[in-house]
Design a protein around this motif. Sequence first.
Motif, mmCIF file in Angstrom:
data_model
loop_
_atom_site.group_PDB
_atom_site.id
_atom_site.type_symbol
_atom_site.label_atom_id
_atom_site.label_comp_id
_atom_site.label_asym_id
_atom_site.label_seq_id
_atom_site.Cartn_x
_atom_site.Cartn_y
_atom_site.Cartn_z
ATOM 1 N N LYS A 1 -46.266 5.990 -47.302
ATOM 2 C CA LYS A 1 -45.870 7.136 -48.117
ATOM 3 C C LYS A 1 -46.658 8.373 -47.728
ATOM 4 O O LYS A 1 -46.145 9.481 -47.706
ATOM 5 C CB LYS A 1 -46.092 6.815 -49.602
ATOM 6 C CG LYS A 1 -45.071 5.823 -50.166
ATOM 7 C CD LYS A 1 -45.309 5.574 -51.642
ATOM 8 C CE LYS A 1 -44.269 4.616 -52.223
ATOM 9 N NZ LYS A 1 -44.501 4.343 -53.654
ATOM 10 N N MET A 2 -47.939 8.183 -47.409
ATOM 11 C CA MET A 2 -48.773 9.328 -47.039
ATOM 12 C C MET A 2 -48.296 9.969 -45.743
ATOM 13 O O MET A 2 -48.409 11.167 -45.562
ATOM 14 C CB MET A 2 -50.230 8.891 -46.911
ATOM 15 C CG MET A 2 -50.923 8.670 -48.243
ATOM 16 S SD MET A 2 -52.710 8.438 -48.049
ATOM 17 C CE MET A 2 -52.763 6.877 -47.186
ATOM 18 N N THR A 3 -47.790 9.161 -44.844
ATOM 19 C CA THR A 3 -47.370 9.710 -43.564
ATOM 20 C C THR A 3 -45.898 10.080 -43.538
ATOM 21 O O THR A 3 -45.394 10.545 -42.525
ATOM 22 C CB THR A 3 -47.654 8.702 -42.435
ATOM 23 O OG1 THR A 3 -46.983 7.470 -42.729
ATOM 24 C CG2 THR A 3 -49.134 8.440 -42.293
ATOM 25 N N ALA A 4 -45.180 9.852 -44.638
ATOM 26 C CA ALA A 4 -43.746 10.136 -44.653
ATOM 27 C C ALA A 4 -43.487 11.636 -44.526
ATOM 28 O O ALA A 4 -44.193 12.461 -45.100
ATOM 29 C CB ALA A 4 -43.118 9.603 -45.928
ATOM 30 N N VAL A 5 -42.461 11.975 -43.762
ATOM 31 C CA VAL A 5 -41.998 13.350 -43.610
ATOM 32 C C VAL A 5 -40.586 13.410 -44.181
ATOM 33 O O VAL A 5 -39.786 12.499 -43.955
ATOM 34 C CB VAL A 5 -41.999 13.759 -42.120
ATOM 35 C CG1 VAL A 5 -41.311 15.095 -41.915
ATOM 36 C CG2 VAL A 5 -43.429 13.819 -41.588
ATOM 37 N N PRO A 6 -40.252 14.451 -44.957
ATOM 38 C CA PRO A 6 -38.905 14.533 -45.535
ATOM 39 C C PRO A 6 -37.811 14.361 -44.487
ATOM 40 O O PRO A 6 -37.897 14.905 -43.381
ATOM 41 C CB PRO A 6 -38.877 15.934 -46.156
ATOM 42 C CG PRO A 6 -40.315 16.215 -46.487
ATOM 43 C CD PRO A 6 -41.112 15.562 -45.391
ATOM 44 N N GLU A 7 -36.792 13.605 -44.835
ATOM 45 C CA GLU A 7 -35.686 13.333 -43.916
ATOM 46 C C GLU A 7 -35.043 14.631 -43.450
ATOM 47 O O GLU A 7 -34.820 15.559 -44.227
ATOM 48 C CB GLU A 7 -34.638 12.461 -44.626
ATOM 49 C CG GLU A 7 -33.492 12.012 -43.749
ATOM 50 C CD GLU A 7 -32.527 11.102 -44.471
ATOM 51 O OE1 GLU A 7 -31.452 10.808 -43.904
ATOM 52 O OE2 GLU A 7 -32.836 10.691 -45.607
ATOM 53 N N GLY A 8 -34.730 14.704 -42.171
ATOM 54 C CA GLY A 8 -34.079 15.884 -41.604
ATOM 55 C C GLY A 8 -35.024 16.996 -41.200
ATOM 56 O O GLY A 8 -34.585 18.001 -40.619
ATOM 57 N N THR A 9 -36.329 16.845 -41.472
ATOM 58 C CA THR A 9 -37.301 17.867 -41.073
ATOM 59 C C THR A 9 -37.334 18.012 -39.551
ATOM 60 O O THR A 9 -37.394 17.020 -38.828
ATOM 61 C CB THR A 9 -38.713 17.494 -41.560
ATOM 62 O OG1 THR A 9 -38.722 17.471 -42.986
ATOM 63 C CG2 THR A 9 -39.752 18.499 -41.062
ATOM 64 N N ILE A 10 -37.275 19.250 -39.068
ATOM 65 C CA ILE A 10 -37.463 19.540 -37.645
ATOM 66 C C ILE A 10 -38.788 20.271 -37.511
ATOM 67 O O ILE A 10 -39.030 21.273 -38.179
ATOM 68 C CB ILE A 10 -36.308 20.379 -37.080
ATOM 69 C CG1 ILE A 10 -34.983 19.601 -37.206
ATOM 70 C CG2 ILE A 10 -36.570 20.746 -35.626
ATOM 71 C CD1 ILE A 10 -33.764 20.386 -36.773
ATOM 72 N N VAL B 1 -41.003 16.938 -30.145
ATOM 73 C CA VAL B 1 -40.409 17.525 -31.339
ATOM 74 C C VAL B 1 -40.377 16.481 -32.439
ATOM 75 O O VAL B 1 -40.020 15.320 -32.214
ATOM 76 C CB VAL B 1 -38.991 18.084 -31.063
ATOM 77 C CG1 VAL B 1 -38.017 16.975 -30.655
ATOM 78 C CG2 VAL B 1 -38.451 18.845 -32.274
ATOM 79 N N LEU B 2 -40.777 16.901 -33.634
ATOM 80 C CA LEU B 2 -40.733 16.045 -34.812
ATOM 81 C C LEU B 2 -39.357 16.130 -35.450
ATOM 82 O O LEU B 2 -38.811 17.221 -35.647
ATOM 83 C CB LEU B 2 -41.787 16.505 -35.822
ATOM 84 C CG LEU B 2 -41.776 15.828 -37.193
ATOM 85 C CD1 LEU B 2 -42.318 14.399 -37.084
ATOM 86 C CD2 LEU B 2 -42.598 16.643 -38.202
ATOM 87 N N TYR B 3 -38.781 14.965 -35.773
ATOM 88 C CA TYR B 3 -37.535 14.921 -36.537
ATOM 89 C C TYR B 3 -37.666 13.804 -37.563
ATOM 90 O O TYR B 3 -37.669 12.621 -37.216
ATOM 91 C CB TYR B 3 -36.336 14.671 -35.627
ATOM 92 C CG TYR B 3 -35.012 14.642 -36.376
ATOM 93 C CD1 TYR B 3 -34.575 15.753 -37.094
ATOM 94 C CD2 TYR B 3 -34.213 13.504 -36.369
ATOM 95 C CE1 TYR B 3 -33.374 15.730 -37.785
ATOM 96 C CE2 TYR B 3 -33.002 13.479 -37.059
ATOM 97 C CZ TYR B 3 -32.601 14.599 -37.766
ATOM 98 O OH TYR B 3 -31.404 14.574 -38.463
ATOM 99 N N GLY B 4 -37.813 14.198 -38.831
ATOM 100 C CA GLY B 4 -38.035 13.201 -39.869
ATOM 101 C C GLY B 4 -39.326 12.451 -39.600
ATOM 102 O O GLY B 4 -40.377 13.051 -39.358
ATOM 103 N N ASN B 5 -39.250 11.130 -39.618
ATOM 104 C CA ASN B 5 -40.445 10.307 -39.404
ATOM 105 C C ASN B 5 -40.649 9.898 -37.955
ATOM 106 O O ASN B 5 -41.427 8.972 -37.676
ATOM 107 C CB ASN B 5 -40.371 9.036 -40.274
ATOM 108 C CG ASN B 5 -41.197 9.186 -41.543
ATOM 109 O OD1 ASN B 5 -41.946 10.136 -41.696
ATOM 110 N ND2 ASN B 5 -41.052 8.252 -42.453
ATOM 111 N N ASN B 6 -39.955 10.553 -37.030
ATOM 112 C CA ASN B 6 -40.093 10.231 -35.613
ATOM 113 C C ASN B 6 -40.440 11.471 -34.798
ATOM 114 O O ASN B 6 -40.009 12.582 -35.137
ATOM 115 C CB ASN B 6 -38.806 9.612 -35.061
ATOM 116 C CG ASN B 6 -38.551 8.225 -35.604
ATOM 117 O OD1 ASN B 6 -39.302 7.292 -35.346
ATOM 118 N ND2 ASN B 6 -37.480 8.075 -36.381
ATOM 119 N N ILE B 7 -41.215 11.266 -33.754
ATOM 120 C CA ILE B 7 -41.474 12.307 -32.773
ATOM 121 C C ILE B 7 -40.814 11.880 -31.469
ATOM 122 O O ILE B 7 -41.018 10.757 -30.989
ATOM 123 C CB ILE B 7 -42.981 12.519 -32.550
ATOM 124 C CG1 ILE B 7 -43.608 13.102 -33.815
ATOM 125 C CG2 ILE B 7 -43.228 13.450 -31.363
ATOM 126 C CD1 ILE B 7 -45.120 13.229 -33.755
#
Length: 346
Positions: free
Chosen positions: A30-39, A142-148
């Motif tokens: 949860k701490m490392t989660a990034v909102p879905e769709g974030t670029i 590039v970061l996209y959601g929880n993946n780089i």
Amino acid sequence: MSKSSKHIIFFATVFLLIALIIVYAILHGKMTAVPEGTIGNTPGNLNNHGRFVESDGMVYFSNPYDNNTLYSMKPDGSNIKKLNDMSVEFLNAGGKYLFFYGEPNSSTSGIGSVVSKPGMYKIDKTGNHLSALTKDISRDMVLYGNNIYYQHYTYTAGTTFAKMDISKHESTELLPYMINPSCMYDGSIYYNGMYNDHYLYRFDTAAETETVVWEGDIWNPIYDGNFVYYMDIQNDYRMCRYNISTNTVEILNNERTDFFNVYGNYIFYQVSDPTSPALKRMNTDGTNQITVMGGIFKNINCTSTYTYFQDTLADLPLYRVPTSGDPYVQEFTGARDAMLENLKSK
């Protein structure tokens, strides 16, 4: 104590440890989660080494006056603070975190083996809790959601295209060759071919498939609205845009372009005329072309308030110009002064 009681205590302890590990894993995720769709950053900034990124009312940047280490500030250039001692580029922001390619330098201290090698790192936006995602060379990311999505280099495989799950710290190879992942748009990465052709390609991050979009001859595409902005290789790298909906091309200028960035209604671009090279700005439809500053410049990074750039032959000074409005150029002395103040406080 009876033998059965000892067994009960032993198994209870084991179950408690397992439960604590599960809870930690959940909370860590949860701490490392990034909102879905974030670029994580704009394609134009990432094509220019990602020295600046704007997120949640703040700008994070690589300060060339201080070994390109990580700083933060407000968009107007006030309230500048140093966050970390690593040299950084390809900055991405998502949720509470910054992600970047970092390298230790002569000023890096106090965090030991965490920064013993260059690689992909994560840090809180406050400058705390630095951790390495991989210590392999991992540029153009590039970061996209929880993946780089990034260029992954190893001595055995060379440079490939991979993704890093930031929650699990797990890397997956996606293509056995290098692509530029900077242009993320609507869940897909758009990029030019680098080997047999320079077509426009699309990598669908959900299906993890690669397709040809258009058989053009392009370099460094930036997808914005219905248009893909690019440098036209076949015609001496002039600036053009391709309308995906109508399958038509518009010529925006006839000057050789070295670097460019698209932000809002503007394109900032470096032209390499041998007698009068200059950084210029035009509207995205090619109108109102003006000279920002004569010279040869690099690292054109745009934010909502200012656009930053540097001389090609020297990292200093760092210049800035309003992203919109009158193109009044000034040295960004705030970044220099913040470095000097930081030295005084040590």
